[in-house]
Design an enzyme around this catalytic site. Sequence first.
Site, PDB file in Angstrom:
ATOM      1  N   ILE A  19      31.489  28.465  47.413  1.00 29.92           N
ATOM      2  CA  ILE A  19      30.727  29.113  46.358  1.00 29.92           C
ATOM      3  C   ILE A  19      30.369  28.123  45.253  1.00 29.92           C
ATOM      4  O   ILE A  19      29.273  28.183  44.679  1.00 29.92           O
ATOM      5  CB  ILE A  19      31.507  30.312  45.792  1.00 29.92           C
ATOM      6  CG1 ILE A  19      31.603  31.425  46.844  1.00 29.92           C
ATOM      7  CG2 ILE A  19      30.862  30.842  44.516  1.00 29.92           C
ATOM      8  CD1 ILE A  19      32.509  32.579  46.443  1.00 29.92           C
ATOM      9  N   ASP A  38      36.092  18.400  41.551  1.00 27.95           N
ATOM     10  CA  ASP A  38      36.758  18.882  42.759  1.00 27.95           C
ATOM     11  C   ASP A  38      37.950  17.997  43.057  1.00 27.95           C
ATOM     12  O   ASP A  38      38.018  16.846  42.598  1.00 27.95           O
ATOM     13  CB  ASP A  38      35.782  18.873  43.951  1.00 27.95           C
ATOM     14  CG  ASP A  38      36.190  19.853  45.040  1.00 27.95           C
ATOM     15  OD1 ASP A  38      35.618  20.961  45.090  1.00 27.95           O
ATOM     16  OD2 ASP A  38      37.094  19.515  45.828  1.00 27.95           O
ATOM     17  N   ASP A  64      41.961  17.679  39.361  1.00 29.69           N
ATOM     18  CA  ASP A  64      42.813  18.803  39.743  1.00 29.69           C
ATOM     19  C   ASP A  64      42.823  19.775  38.572  1.00 29.69           C
ATOM     20  O   ASP A  64      43.291  19.435  37.473  1.00 29.69           O
ATOM     21  CB  ASP A  64      44.225  18.288  40.038  1.00 29.69           C
ATOM     22  CG  ASP A  64      45.193  19.371  40.457  1.00 29.69           C
ATOM     23  OD1 ASP A  64      44.862  20.570  40.322  1.00 29.69           O
ATOM     24  OD2 ASP A  64      46.302  19.020  40.908  1.00 29.69           O
ATOM     25  N   VAL A  65      42.324  20.988  38.769  1.00 26.77           N
ATOM     26  CA  VAL A  65      42.200  21.932  37.650  1.00 26.77           C
ATOM     27  C   VAL A  65      43.550  22.375  37.103  1.00 26.77           C
ATOM     28  O   VAL A  65      43.620  22.908  35.995  1.00 26.77           O
ATOM     29  CB  VAL A  65      41.374  23.182  38.039  1.00 26.77           C
ATOM     30  CG1 VAL A  65      39.942  22.798  38.389  1.00 26.77           C
ATOM     31  CG2 VAL A  65      42.033  23.976  39.163  1.00 26.77           C
ATOM     32  N   ASN A  91      35.462  27.793  38.888  1.00 27.66           N
ATOM     33  CA  ASN A  91      35.317  28.351  40.234  1.00 27.66           C
ATOM     34  C   ASN A  91      36.445  27.973  41.191  1.00 27.66           C
ATOM     35  O   ASN A  91      36.655  28.678  42.179  1.00 27.66           O
ATOM     36  CB  ASN A  91      33.975  27.889  40.816  1.00 27.66           C
ATOM     37  CG  ASN A  91      33.837  28.197  42.284  1.00 27.66           C
ATOM     38  OD1 ASN A  91      33.600  29.335  42.673  1.00 27.66           O
ATOM     39  ND2 ASN A  91      34.008  27.176  43.121  1.00 27.66           N
ATOM     40  N   SER A 144      36.886  37.956  41.948  1.00 23.65           N
ATOM     41  CA  SER A 144      36.739  38.474  43.305  1.00 23.65           C
ATOM     42  C   SER A 144      36.627  39.990  43.217  1.00 23.65           C
ATOM     43  O   SER A 144      37.044  40.590  42.209  1.00 23.65           O
ATOM     44  CB  SER A 144      37.966  38.102  44.147  1.00 23.65           C
ATOM     45  OG  SER A 144      37.966  38.769  45.406  1.00 23.65           O
ATOM     46  N   TYR A 157      47.008  36.800  45.298  1.00 28.49           N
ATOM     47  CA  TYR A 157      45.576  36.551  45.042  1.00 28.49           C
ATOM     48  C   TYR A 157      44.995  37.654  44.172  1.00 28.49           C
ATOM     49  O   TYR A 157      44.294  37.382  43.185  1.00 28.49           O
ATOM     50  CB  TYR A 157      44.849  36.481  46.388  1.00 28.49           C
ATOM     51  CG  TYR A 157      43.380  36.139  46.301  1.00 28.49           C
ATOM     52  CD1 TYR A 157      42.970  34.818  46.135  1.00 28.49           C
ATOM     53  CD2 TYR A 157      42.407  37.122  46.423  1.00 28.49           C
ATOM     54  CE1 TYR A 157      41.624  34.497  46.070  1.00 28.49           C
ATOM     55  CE2 TYR A 157      41.062  36.811  46.354  1.00 28.49           C
ATOM     56  CZ  TYR A 157      40.678  35.494  46.191  1.00 28.49           C
ATOM     57  OH  TYR A 157      39.344  35.180  46.126  1.00 28.49           O
ATOM     58  N   LYS A 161      43.210  37.253  40.371  1.00 31.01           N
ATOM     59  CA  LYS A 161      41.818  37.619  40.139  1.00 31.01           C
ATOM     60  C   LYS A 161      41.678  38.782  39.152  1.00 31.01           C
ATOM     61  O   LYS A 161      40.713  38.838  38.383  1.00 31.01           O
ATOM     62  CB  LYS A 161      41.138  37.944  41.470  1.00 31.01           C
ATOM     63  CG  LYS A 161      41.056  36.746  42.424  1.00 31.01           C
ATOM     64  CD  LYS A 161      40.396  35.543  41.776  1.00 31.01           C
ATOM     65  CE  LYS A 161      40.194  34.397  42.765  1.00 31.01           C
ATOM     66  NZ  LYS A 161      39.518  33.237  42.147  1.00 31.01           N
ATOM     67  N   VAL A 190      32.258  35.962  51.751  1.00 27.60           N
ATOM     68  CA  VAL A 190      31.362  34.809  51.673  1.00 27.60           C
ATOM     69  C   VAL A 190      31.845  33.777  52.680  1.00 27.60           C
ATOM     70  O   VAL A 190      33.055  33.603  52.881  1.00 27.60           O
ATOM     71  CB  VAL A 190      31.356  34.196  50.258  1.00 27.60           C
ATOM     72  CG1 VAL A 190      30.332  33.056  50.169  1.00 27.60           C
ATOM     73  CG2 VAL A 190      31.058  35.257  49.201  1.00 27.60           C
TER      74      VAL A 190
END
Length: 282
Positions: A19, A38, A64-65, A91, A144, A157, A161, A190
């Site tokens: 995405i 990324d 690395d976020v 994202n 999501s 998860y 979200k 997706v």
Amino acid sequence: MMDDFNGKLAVVTGGASGIGFGMAEAFGAEGARIALLDIEDAALETAVEALRTKGVSATGQRVDVTDRAAMVAAAAAIADAEGPVHILCNNAGVGVADPLQIARAEDWDWVLAVNLNGVVNGLLAFLPGMVAHGEAGHLVNTASVAGLHPMREIGIYNTSKYAVVGMTETLFDDLKGTAIGASALCPGYVNTNINQSRRNRHAAFGASRPPQMSREAMRQIDHALKTRGLAPVDVGRMVVDGIRRNLLYIVTDPAFWTPIRRRFERIAADTAALHGGMPGLE
């Protein structure tokens, strides 16, 4: 409200694939400049080259976020090299498919570090500068449909979200009076490689393991991806439209409204049951 993307700068975390790259493609088609962040070096190089081949101004940084200092440093480097950021897409995301009763502490730590704290780190690194420059801009936090209604056997998860949706709802209100809008991107199915996200799990979060969800649940997901999975660039085009309309929720598959509505109906019904009815529900 942001309408003109031409020459604007968009930063996308997890932007080298899925995405994230779909959003980068869509923004690039509108004339935006792209800065991809990324964790995967090879995919990042490929993604930047693919955008440049299409005539898009694109750069990439390995970040690395979950590393707040690295995110702050990336924001400073982008500001120095490219100027003000107009669009920030938080994202980057990962998934673990385990029922909660067998979920491990290290899986909780990993998913929340990426899916929730990664968004927090993006906001801390980029949002003050976006507000300060005073130009029209927009935040897109990838949540999501699993952040709008519960889905079995992916509870970690879901939790991450739901938090992103709530954060974005608050941002939408907090940012009123500024030139910055906010949207929660809530994708359905997706065609991405999130099911292989454990490839990027580093040692600090423990060893990964195969999904522990039931075979039937896995079969249903595989079938849905094959029959209903959107191309990431189509999601990106929806995001462009959502930004232009200043939508709070960007839901990619209207079929999910049925289970989302059931959730709110359950809330209303349980509240009415507890209080002997509620005004407006009779």
